[in-house]
Write a protein that holds these residues in place. Structure first.
Motif: not given
Length: 211
Positions: A135-148, A150-152, A168-172
């Motif tokens: 998932p981290s290598q494919v742009s999309g919703k799952d990658k965004a969840i992993l980013e969340l 990792k970061k917050k 809202e969380a992704l924008e923050k």
């Protein structure tokens, strides 16, 4: 129904009736029965009360033992995703699945795991019957969840409780920016215009004194 049973359906009516029956039942199981069962498993944390000790829902779903769900292919993983409210109510559990899948597939060579969406992997011959999704290598919703995560990580729990939306969380945390998205969409649209349309658009910008 196996191929032998299918062969006894000879008339168009029989085949039509069987297809209709299967579609109705598949829809019922996938979008009603299965989601309800999974929601209860998650809500009551029954996955943590089994003889096998799992650290999280992700380990439970991917476990091939008698106590696990036995998710062992891109097809099954996609089916599971369809049955979960993975962007809100069950986002924490889906994150746990993604983290475990990421760990499972990180050593698979890129050309062997094919960096396309889970949906496409689940219908691509040669990739359906095994888990190759990274998932981290494919742009999309799952990658965004992993980013969340990792970061917050706290935002994931807030999303599950309805205190904040995923957008809202992704924008923050700076993953998405509405102004940047609008800019990128404009550039992308401009590139698709014909030469004449580009000229007309530039002339309009001049008329409106933007340039």
């Amino acid at each position: 129904m196996d191929n032998q049973e299918l062969s006894i359906l000879n008339t168009p009516e029989e085949l039509n009736n069987r297809a209709s029956y299967l579609i109705t039942n598949l829809h019922q199981y996938t979008f009603s029965n299965l989601p309800s069962v999974l929601d209860r498993i998650i809500t009551e944390k029954t996955w943590a009360k089994l003889p096998t000790k799992f650290n999280n829902f992700g380990e439970y779903t991917l476990n091939q033992g008698v106590d696990g769900l036995g998710i062992d292919s891109n097809e099954k993983l996609w089916l599971l995703r369809c049955a979960l409210d993975f962007e809100s109510k069950h986002i924490v559990e889906w994150k746990d699945i993604l983290v475990n899948v990421e760990q499972m597939t990180k050593f698979i060579p890129v050309d062997k795991r094919k960096n396309i969406s889970l949906e496409k992997l689940s219908t691509t011959p040669g990739y359906q019957n095994k888990i190759t999704y990274h998932p981290s290598q494919v742009s999309g919703k799952d990658k965004a969840i992993l980013e969340l995560n990792k970061k917050k990580k706290l935002y994931l729990s807030k999303i599950a409780k309805g205190a904040i939306t995923k957008a809202e969380a992704l924008e923050k945390i700076g993953i998405t920016n509405k102004k940047k998205i609008a800019y990128n969409q404009t550039i992308s649209s401009f590139k698709r215009l014909t030469k004449q349309q580009k000229t007309e658009f530039i002339n309009w910008l001049k008329t409106e004194k933007f340039i």
